[in-house]
Design an enzyme around this catalytic site. Structure first.
Site, short mmCIF file in Angstrom:
data_model
loop_
_atom_site.label_atom_id
_atom_site.label_comp_id
_atom_site.label_asym_id
_atom_site.label_seq_id
_atom_site.Cartn_x
_atom_site.Cartn_y
_atom_site.Cartn_z
N SER A 142 52.51 -12.78 10.77
CA SER A 142 51.50 -13.84 10.66
C SER A 142 52.06 -15.08 11.35
O SER A 142 53.29 -15.17 11.54
CB SER A 142 51.25 -14.16 9.19
N TYR A 155 54.10 -15.42 0.41
CA TYR A 155 53.55 -14.70 1.57
C TYR A 155 54.32 -15.08 2.84
O TYR A 155 54.74 -14.20 3.60
CB TYR A 155 52.07 -15.06 1.71
N1 LIG Z 1 43.21 -11.92 8.59
C1 LIG Z 1 44.09 -12.86 8.87
O1 LIG Z 1 43.72 -14.04 9.06
C2 LIG Z 1 45.54 -12.53 9.00
C3 LIG Z 1 46.39 -13.50 9.52
C4 LIG Z 1 47.73 -13.21 9.63
C5 LIG Z 1 48.22 -11.99 9.27
N2 LIG Z 1 47.38 -11.04 8.76
C6 LIG Z 1 47.97 -9.76 8.36
O2 LIG Z 1 47.17 -8.71 8.86
C7 LIG Z 1 47.38 -7.54 8.08
C8 LIG Z 1 46.03 -6.89 7.80
O3 LIG Z 1 45.27 -7.75 6.98
P1 LIG Z 1 43.68 -7.97 7.17
O4 LIG Z 1 43.48 -9.32 7.69
O5 LIG Z 1 43.09 -6.83 7.85
O6 LIG Z 1 43.23 -8.05 5.62
P2 LIG Z 1 42.53 -6.98 4.66
O7 LIG Z 1 41.17 -6.69 5.16
O8 LIG Z 1 42.69 -7.53 3.28
O9 LIG Z 1 43.40 -5.66 4.83
C9 LIG Z 1 44.62 -5.46 4.17
C10 LIG Z 1 44.93 -3.98 4.19
O10 LIG Z 1 46.19 -3.76 3.52
C11 LIG Z 1 46.03 -2.76 2.53
N3 LIG Z 1 46.91 -3.03 1.40
C12 LIG Z 1 46.95 -4.15 0.62
N4 LIG Z 1 47.85 -4.01 -0.37
C13 LIG Z 1 48.40 -2.77 -0.22
C14 LIG Z 1 49.36 -2.02 -0.94
N5 LIG Z 1 49.96 -2.51 -2.03
N6 LIG Z 1 49.68 -0.79 -0.50
C15 LIG Z 1 49.08 -0.26 0.60
N7 LIG Z 1 48.16 -0.92 1.32
C16 LIG Z 1 47.81 -2.15 0.92
C17 LIG Z 1 44.56 -2.84 2.12
O11 LIG Z 1 44.06 -1.60 1.65
P3 LIG Z 1 43.93 -1.13 0.12
O12 LIG Z 1 43.33 -2.25 -0.64
O13 LIG Z 1 43.06 0.07 0.23
O14 LIG Z 1 45.32 -0.80 -0.32
C18 LIG Z 1 43.90 -3.15 3.47
O15 LIG Z 1 43.67 -1.95 4.18
C19 LIG Z 1 48.13 -8.01 6.82
O16 LIG Z 1 49.51 -7.67 6.94
C20 LIG Z 1 47.99 -9.52 6.86
O17 LIG Z 1 49.05 -10.18 6.23
C21 LIG Z 1 46.05 -11.28 8.61
#
Ligand SMILES: NC(=O)c1ccc[n+]([C@@H]2O[C@H](COP(=O)([O-])OP(=O)(O)OC[C@H]3O[C@@H](n4cnc5c(N)ncnc54)[C@H](OP(=O)(O)O)[C@@H]3O)[C@@H](O)[C@H]2O)c1
Length: 265
Positions: A142, A155
């Site tokens: 991130s 985080y």
């Molecule tokens: N969106 C943003 O603005 C942003 C910015 C910076 C970084 N990121 C990073 O991008 C990545 C993807 O996030 P996203 O934005 O796509 O958000 P999201 O829609 O909330 O997706 C998160 C994913 O991680 C899985 N997950 C969460 N906790 C878990 C656990 N304990 N074990 C296994 N899987 C788990 C969730 O699936 P389940 O609930 O089915 O487990 C979901 O598939 C993350 O690492 C996040 O930190 C996102």
């Protein structure tokens, strides 16, 4: 021809947001996919939406907080596909709580999921990549893996830790033809803030205004896949928010003044 065609690609966090979009794009390019996250019903939904043959998609649900299962899961993948070409460590959870209101149990939980879960899975997969003398490991960090921000002490720490681990690993495996890309997204329009946990472990359950105005997951994935194709080591994806990374690096005092004035959400 796509570099992803017929390649075996394991995506964590494949049930929503960036991971789901990666699954769609990579399936469209002819990859064989392993889809992981906790919710098997959501993974099934993602699988159904793909146009791939049934035999080319393996659903492997698991909780990143339980690192004890990763060796057995990796064996299942090797038994089915014989190799792993790409590991995309994308699964993770965010946080929305002041440090003073966050229990140490929540700090540990965020570290378990974002850091130790990712490290454990990588350690299970790495011996196979070293043996096959090729592989590509992608880690979704991130922009707060590069600087701290309000409400995200655990985080941000978990994402900073990924940089230390994977920058070190990259050095160690340089000669083995296994590459590492660390992706640092800014605001991407997913459910990340909705799914974030607060200081007592409850769910934040709110779409942050800035996240809602963020880049689409499709654009984020387009840039990630280009980063892989161009063998980048680190990638910043977002709008103006990613300028903060450069500001912190070259003008740290000015960065502190500006970042203090940002909305804490
Ligand atoms: N969106 C943003 O603005 C942003 C910015 C910076 C970084 N990121 C990073 O991008 C990545 C993807 O996030 P996203 O934005 O796509 O958000 P999201 O829609 O909330 O997706 C998160 C994913 O991680 C899985 N997950 C969460 N906790 C878990 C656990 N304990 N074990 C296994 N899987 C788990 C969730 O699936 P389940 O609930 O089915 O487990 C979901 O598939 C993350 O690492 C996040 O930190 C996102």
């Amino acid at each position: 021809m796509s570099i992803f065609k017929n390649k075996v690609i394991w995506i964590t966090g494949a049930s929503s947001g960036i991971g789901e979009t990666l699954a769609k794009e990579l399936a469209a390019e002819g990859a064989k996919l392993i889809l992981s996250s906790r919710r098997s019903d959501e993974l099934e939904r993602v699988k159904k939406a793909l146009k791939s043959a049934d035999s080319e998609i393996l659903i492997l649900p698991f909780d990143l907080a339980d690192a004890s299962k990763t060796d057995a899961l990796t064996k299942l993948v090797i038994d089915k596909f014989g190799r792993i070409d790409f590991l995309i460590n994308n699964g993770g959870i965010s946080q929305r709580s002041l440090t003073k209101d966050t229990s140490i149990a929540i700090d540990r939980k965020v570290m378990e999921v974002n850091f130790f879960g990712t490290v454990a899975l990588t350690k299970s997969v790495l011996p196979f990549m070293l043996k096959q003398k090729s592989g590509h490991i992608i880690v979704v960090s991130s922009i707060v893996g590069k600087f701290g921000f309000y409400l995200r002490s655990a985080y941000s720490a978990s994402k900073h830790a990924l940089h230390g681990f994977f920058d070190s690993l990259r050095l160690e495996i340089y000669k083995d033809n296994v590459n590492i890309l660390i992706v640092c997204p800014g605001k991407i329009r997913t459910n990340i803030s909705v799914n974030a946990i607060t200081g007592d472990g409850s769910t934040h359950n709110k779409m942050d205004e800035s996240t809602d105005k963020g880049l689409s997951p499709e654009e984020c994935v387009r840039q990630i896949l280009n980063g892989i194709r161009n063998n980048k080591e680190e990638l910043y994806i977002g709008g103006n928010d990613i300028n903060a990374i450069w500001l912190k690096r070259f003008f740290p005092k000015l960065f502190s003044k500006i970042i203090r004035k940002q909305k804490a959400e």
